[in-house]
Design a protein around this motif. Structure first.
Motif, mmCIF file in Angstrom:
data_model
loop_
_atom_site.group_PDB
_atom_site.id
_atom_site.type_symbol
_atom_site.label_atom_id
_atom_site.label_comp_id
_atom_site.label_asym_id
_atom_site.label_seq_id
_atom_site.Cartn_x
_atom_site.Cartn_y
_atom_site.Cartn_z
ATOM 1 N N GLU A 1 0.756 -1.190 0.075
ATOM 2 C CA GLU A 1 0.053 0.031 -0.168
ATOM 3 C C GLU A 1 0.972 1.445 0.033
ATOM 4 O OE1 GLU A 1 -0.245 -2.374 2.304
ATOM 5 O OE2 GLU A 1 -1.917 -3.360 1.607
ATOM 6 N N LEU A 2 1.831 1.131 0.663
ATOM 7 C CA LEU A 2 2.718 2.312 0.764
ATOM 8 C C LEU A 2 3.548 2.546 -0.455
ATOM 9 C CD1 LEU A 2 3.742 4.479 2.652
ATOM 10 C CD2 LEU A 2 5.576 2.746 3.573
ATOM 11 N N THR A 3 3.846 1.448 -1.274
ATOM 12 C CA THR A 3 4.717 1.467 -2.316
ATOM 13 C C THR A 3 3.643 2.291 -3.516
ATOM 14 O OG1 THR A 3 5.569 -0.480 -2.063
ATOM 15 C CG2 THR A 3 5.592 0.614 -4.394
ATOM 16 N N ARG A 4 2.176 1.946 -3.378
ATOM 17 C CA ARG A 4 1.430 2.345 -4.451
ATOM 18 C C ARG A 4 1.068 3.673 -3.913
ATOM 19 N NH1 ARG A 4 -3.434 0.055 -2.669
ATOM 20 N NH2 ARG A 4 -2.638 -1.913 -3.801
ATOM 21 N N LEU A 5 1.132 4.285 -2.682
ATOM 22 C CA LEU A 5 0.852 5.584 -2.366
ATOM 23 C C LEU A 5 2.087 6.489 -2.703
ATOM 24 C CD1 LEU A 5 -1.217 7.254 -0.340
ATOM 25 C CD2 LEU A 5 0.786 7.083 1.360
ATOM 26 N N ILE A 6 3.291 6.077 -2.567
ATOM 27 C CA ILE A 6 4.514 7.015 -2.888
ATOM 28 C C ILE A 6 4.380 7.193 -4.407
ATOM 29 C CG2 ILE A 6 7.057 7.139 -2.687
ATOM 30 C CD1 ILE A 6 6.567 5.735 0.025
ATOM 31 N N LEU A 7 4.147 6.110 -5.105
ATOM 32 C CA LEU A 7 4.408 6.022 -6.528
ATOM 33 C C LEU A 7 3.233 7.148 -6.723
ATOM 34 C CD1 LEU A 7 4.804 2.610 -7.312
ATOM 35 C CD2 LEU A 7 6.215 4.337 -8.060
ATOM 36 N N SER A 8 2.099 7.054 -6.406
ATOM 37 C CA SER A 8 0.838 7.870 -7.074
ATOM 38 C C SER A 8 1.316 9.449 -6.665
ATOM 39 C CB SER A 8 -0.382 7.622 -6.364
ATOM 40 O OG SER A 8 -0.524 7.764 -5.049
ATOM 41 N N GLU A 9 1.917 9.721 -5.328
ATOM 42 C CA GLU A 9 2.171 11.212 -5.049
ATOM 43 C C GLU A 9 3.045 11.421 -6.147
ATOM 44 O OE1 GLU A 9 1.901 10.731 -0.263
ATOM 45 O OE2 GLU A 9 3.590 10.428 -1.051
ATOM 46 N N GLN A 10 3.959 10.688 -6.561
ATOM 47 C CA GLN A 10 4.981 11.361 -7.647
ATOM 48 C C GLN A 10 4.422 11.000 -9.033
ATOM 49 O OE1 GLN A 10 8.884 11.388 -6.705
ATOM 50 N NE2 GLN A 10 8.568 10.218 -4.864
ATOM 51 N N GLY A 11 3.253 10.858 -9.266
ATOM 52 C CA GLY A 11 2.489 10.349 -10.559
ATOM 53 C C GLY A 11 2.922 9.392 -11.352
ATOM 54 N N PHE A 12 3.317 8.388 -10.535
ATOM 55 C CA PHE A 12 3.375 6.896 -10.917
ATOM 56 C C PHE A 12 2.397 6.120 -10.586
ATOM 57 C CE2 PHE A 12 7.550 9.090 -10.870
ATOM 58 C CZ PHE A 12 8.005 9.140 -12.243
ATOM 59 N N LYS A 13 2.392 4.881 -11.146
ATOM 60 C CA LYS A 13 1.530 4.031 -10.809
ATOM 61 C C LYS A 13 2.313 2.534 -10.542
ATOM 62 C CE LYS A 13 -2.410 4.859 -13.919
ATOM 63 N NZ LYS A 13 -2.298 4.711 -15.016
ATOM 64 N N MET A 14 1.547 1.691 -10.027
ATOM 65 C CA MET A 14 2.097 0.319 -9.717
ATOM 66 C C MET A 14 1.439 -0.841 -10.723
ATOM 67 S SD MET A 14 2.357 -1.562 -5.843
ATOM 68 C CE MET A 14 1.369 -2.657 -5.956
ATOM 69 N N ASP A 15 2.272 -1.728 -11.222
ATOM 70 C CA ASP A 15 1.706 -2.582 -11.806
ATOM 71 C C ASP A 15 0.949 -3.614 -10.991
ATOM 72 O OD1 ASP A 15 1.114 -5.076 -13.488
ATOM 73 O OD2 ASP A 15 3.316 -5.256 -13.651
ATOM 74 N N GLU A 16 -0.410 -3.560 -10.641
ATOM 75 C CA GLU A 16 -1.043 -4.334 -9.473
ATOM 76 C C GLU A 16 -1.061 -5.913 -10.110
ATOM 77 O OE1 GLU A 16 -2.314 -3.137 -7.045
ATOM 78 O OE2 GLU A 16 -2.130 -0.977 -7.156
ATOM 79 N N GLU A 17 -1.371 -5.983 -11.291
ATOM 80 C CA GLU A 17 -1.397 -7.448 -11.831
ATOM 81 C C GLU A 17 -0.074 -8.200 -11.663
ATOM 82 O OE1 GLU A 17 -2.646 -8.961 -16.153
ATOM 83 O OE2 GLU A 17 -3.682 -7.072 -15.308
ATOM 84 N N GLY A 18 0.932 -7.361 -12.269
ATOM 85 C CA GLY A 18 2.111 -7.998 -11.887
ATOM 86 C C GLY A 18 2.592 -8.503 -10.402
ATOM 87 N N PHE A 19 2.135 -7.573 -9.404
ATOM 88 C CA PHE A 19 2.376 -7.687 -8.253
ATOM 89 C C PHE A 19 1.529 -9.002 -7.833
ATOM 90 C CE2 PHE A 19 1.658 -7.506 -3.718
ATOM 91 C CZ PHE A 19 2.783 -6.901 -3.063
#
Ligand code: ATP
Ligand code: MG
Length: 874
Positions: free
Chosen positions: A413-431
């Motif tokens: 969740e933290l990875t996702r949050l920090i990424l989104s704060e900087q305008g990036f996304k996390m590859d949820e499916e890959g995760f």
């Protein structure tokens, strides 16, 4: 009404209905391998439901600590997000073991809620099981008819198998149930939507408070249902939800169970509960999780790297994470809540008070180590984000996010949050793919398929005779096959009686063999305890099942295990004598070859203290103290007589006490008849397991002989190696150490000499190119000396651009140093230069603009790199 009173009234009510009131069992049932944590009030009574043993009293009531964070019942994701699911909660329960059934269970539940607690009848709904075709079960009209006598029929609703057929797990006791729900919404809301339509619809104010389960079936491995030998009642009422109703609030967190904790969190974090959803969730998560973690530690389940300990660690980390992200707490703080928790719940659960210091220390240590992990994770994630930027990508690879999570414990969740704060996304499916792959691998490794029992003799309960006998004539009562990935196919056999000790209380299970009437021999490789029965593990079944078999315990194996168990008691006594009575057992493992003992103690045990403890135990062995055993004591009497009971252990109606002189403990394990049978005791290791918990490993009897034989052989080998017949080994080693340190000094001074001569050589080789003093040389020095040399030349020479290549142990390094003014004026960057030139040596590197190094695996590329360096200034 205070929650204390609510709990007490429940127990008093059922006492008045002839129930025996028992204390909560610990959260981890040590002798139930099928469950990680107690997740329902019925777990500790499983053996009664299965008919493996009979309780002293057919009616029991209690408040059981439950933890729903793993397996079939896992509420973790909901906790904190909603207001009525917890990880740890108390389940108030009343039980009938083959005694009363639906009629009384329903009537008493109604009487308690409406007459004792005086809950308004008009807010109550009840549900009954509607039946299920697949299982061939009819609607529970019986329960319907009993409810009809108390409540209006339009308030009795049908419920599906999902909500109204209770099952503990994939297999085991189960049955239809009847739930009691309350609708605590405002009158206005009630007028808008009828309560009946919201029952079992996850509405936070139309919630289930009590479930009455009518146990009458056993779910078999093939999915079919079998009637249990008797019908039972198992009820569970959520204590915190009941408090919510009786205290007239609409969230469990607004009751006096949680309020003091929330107030303390507000103070520590300087936030206010009730302001934003984000901080509210965080506060609830922390208030909830500190309870779960504290109760677990008090029951002896410490955070660790595997099993139940890992789950506890994850719960605490979830709390830390919420504090870190939403309450801006970058320092440990959750441990400070233990004080509040202990003073608030300590009366009902004294273990919280007596273990307060330990709980506080363990939580604090866990918090600070996880915060460090978080920091490391943040640095790694920053680097990943940099790479994304340079590659102009906007999605972080799922496998990378998973690696952060799996290897560094960094929450997704933290990875996702920090990424989104900087305008990036996390590859949820890959995760999820990476996660699933890992889960599949571990599931495969631990997968186990258990077939149903084949019953040979009906209605036989097993008798354990292994304290007195090591052989016996027995009958097989049942057996089943277990297919495991790890051990292949195995069989589990149960006999009408057995001398084999089943693994429990930390003591390993017996080994031995079975002789069939036809002369066939089958080895018993292990014995495990499950639901009050000893299961004998074999690789194959005896050809003949019927008739009398002879069971024979491996006597040597047992004798060594018993010696280690008795030694464990003496060690416990010795530690308390030498270190103090704050020493409490926190874990114990008694094997045939060695023993391990974990205990609470705040600092390292010094060598002299260890020696003293060892001497204490050996003195007891030399005293030849005989065993005094009492198998029919009551818990109260035993404790009154000074016997030591353990936290986190569930004791039955009758307890056994083991006494060797002044060592006196409640214990179910096997022991030697006289301490002299231990022969000798030797401590082999002392380490830390967690903050405030030490571990001692030790050996006894034959293992000590082997130990000393091995030690003296090693000493002989060392003597031979030293090859100094006229000196003691100590003298020779001392002399070698002195020589060694003199040699080191000599090498250092030689290195300095060498560097000096290199220096003048390098300075002389400088070429002036466009006003820059350029030096490019391959040189035979180690990286540290190169760095020292580079900085020395930098101090003496202006406008310097020096690149040095070196080869050490087959690896290449490049070091670049630039005068500070060149970095500024000529826009040169040492870090960038080594990164680019690193290609020549098949490697990479980096550093500051002023000085940087690269390492690579291709020394033959050094010359090319040195040549290429010139390109930066010509
Ligand atoms: P729900 O549907 O609300 O999750 P459940 O069906 O899982 O409840 P049971 O397994 O029947 O609940 O447990 C009996 C009682 O224990 C419930 O009626 C409820 O009052 C309480 N309870 C269950 N889970 C929790 C939880 N996570 N936190 C607090 N109380 C709970
Ligand atoms: Mg549930």
């Amino acid at each position: 009404m205070k929650s204390q009173q609510i709990r007490q009234q429940f127990l008093d009510f059922f006492e008045s209905k002839k129930h025996e009131i028992v204390p909560s069992a610990p959260l981890v049932l040590k002798n139930d391998p099928t469950l990680m944590f107690v997740n329902a009030g019925m777990n500790p009574f499983k053996e009664y439901f299965l008919g493996n043993s009979t309780p002293k009293n057919a009616r029991i009531a209690d408040s059981q600590k439950c933890l729903r964070v793993s397996g079939k019942h896992n509420d973790l994701e909901e906790v904190g997000v909603d207001t009525y699911h917890h990880t740890l909660f108390e389940m108030l329960g009343n039980w009938s073991f083959g005694d009363y059934f639906k009629k009384e269970a329903i009537a008493w539940a109604w009487e308690l809620l409406t007459e004792v607690y005086k809950i308004d009848k008009d807010i109550i709904y009840v549900t009954i099981f509607e039946g299920d075709e697949q299982d061939g079960l009819d609607r529970d009209t019986e329960a319907y008819d009993f409810w009809k006598q108390h409540i209006a029929e339009d308030r009795i609703l049908n419920g599906s198998k999902k909500d109204n057929f209770w099952e503990m797990g994939a297999q085991g006791p189960c049955g239809p149930c009847s739930e009691i729900h309350v609708d605590i919404r405002s009158a206005k809301e009630k007028a808008l939507t009828p309560g009946a339509s919201l029952v079992n619809q996850d509405h936070p104010q139309v919630v289930e408070i009590w479930n009455l389960v009518f146990m009458q079936f056993n779910r078999m491995a093939d999915g079919s249902l079998k009637n249990l030998p008797q019908q039972h009642v198992d009820t569970g009422m959520g204590f915190e939800r009941l408090a919510m109703v009786l205290q007239g609030v609409t969230s469990n967190y607004d009751t006096d169970v949680f309020k003091p904790l929330i107030r303390e969190i507000e103070t520590i974090t300087q936030t206010k509960y009730g302001k934003t959803t984000e901080t509210d969730v965080a506060i609830r998560v922390i208030a909830d999780h500190v309870r779960a973690v504290s109760f677990s530690i008090a029951d002896g389940q410490l955070p660790s790297n595997n099993g139940a300990g890992y789950v506890i660690r994850m719960i605490l980390r979830r709390a830390v994470r919420y504090g870190f992200t939403y309450l801006d707490k970058k320092e440990p703080f959750i441990y400070q809540l233990v004080e509040t928790l202990a003073s608030q719940m300590g009366t009902a659960f004294p273990e919280l008070k007596s273990q307060k210091n330990l709980i506080t220390n363990v939580i604090k240590e866990e918090e600070s180590s996880f915060l460090k992990t978080l920091e490391n994770g943040l640095t790694l994630l920053d680097r990943m984000i940099d790479q994304l930027k340079s590659k102009k990508k906007d999605i972080l690879d799922g496998a990378k996010a998973f690696e952060l999570n799996d290897t560094y414990g960094f929450p997704k969740e933290l990875t996702r949050l920090i990424l989104s704060e900087q305008g990036f996304k996390m590859d949820e499916e890959g995760f999820n793919k990476a996660l699933k792959k890992q889960q599949d691998t571990s599931r495969r490794a631990s997968s186990q398929e258990t077939s149903d029992w084949t019953i040979v003799q009906e209605d036989e309960t097993q008798e354990f005779i292994g304290y007195d006998q090591l052989e016996a004539e027995v009958k097989i009562t049942k057996y089943r096959k277990v297919q495991t990935q790890k051990d292949g196919d195995q069989y589990q056999l149960v006999f009408n009686m057995t001398p084999f000790y089943g693994e429990s209380g930390g003591q390993t299970g017996d080994k031995g063999y079975l002789e069939s009437p036809d002369g066939d021999t089958v080895y018993i490789v292990d014995t495990k305890k499950e639901n009050g029965e000893n299961l004998h593990i074999t690789k194959n079944l005896p050809k003949q099942i019927e008739g009398f078999h002879k069971l024979i315990v491996d006597k040597g194996y047992r004798a060594k295990t018993s010696a280690n168990h008795t030694a464990t008691h003496l060690l416990h006594q010795g530690l308390r004598a030498v270190l103090g009575t704050h020493v409490e057992q926190k874990g114990s493992m008694v094997r045939s070859g060695y023993l391990r003992f974990d205990f609470s103690h705040f600092s390292k045990v010094s060598d002299s203290e260890l020696k003293e403890v060892e001497n204490f135990v050996n003195a007891r062995i030399q005293e030849q103290i005989p065993l005094e055993e009492n198998r029919s004591n009551t818990y109260e009497n035993a404790v009154k007589d000074g016997a030591i009971a353990l936290f986190g252990e569930k004791y039955g109606d009758v307890v056994r006490t083991i006494k060797f002189g002044r060592s006196h403990e409640l214990c179910g394990g096997t022991h030697v008849a006289n301490t002299s049978d231990i022969w000798h005791f030797k401590i082999t290791n002392e380490t830390a397991v967690a903050s405030g918990i030490r571990r001692i490993e030790a050996i006894t009897s034959d293992a000590v002989k082997d130990f000393f034989t091995e030690q003296s052989k090693r000493l002989e080998d060392i003597k031979k190696l030293l090859n100094a017949p006229n000196k003691s080994s100590e003298e020779s080693i001392q002399q070698m150490m002195e020589e060694n340190s003199a040699l080191k000094k000599e090498i250092e001074s030689l290195k300095r000499e060498k560097a000096k001569s290199f220096k003048s050589e390098l300075v002389n080789s400088a070429q002036n190119i466009n006003g820059i003093n350029f030096i490019a040389q391959k040189i035979d020095l180690d990286p540290k000396s190169i760095k020292d040399l580079a900085f020395e030349i930098d101090r003496e020479m202006e406008n310097l651009f020096m690149i040095l290549g070196a080869e050490n142990d087959g690896k290449a390094t490049l070091s670049v140093i630039l005068s500070k003014n060149l970095v500024k004026e000529k826009d040169l960057n040492a870090g960038q230069i080594v990164r680019e030139l690193g290609k020549f040596i098949q490697g990479g590197g980096g550093g500051a603009p002023h000085f940087a190094t690269a390492g690579g695996k291709n020394p033959s590329g050094i010359t090319a790199a040195l040549d290429a360096a010139r390109g930066y200034i010509v």
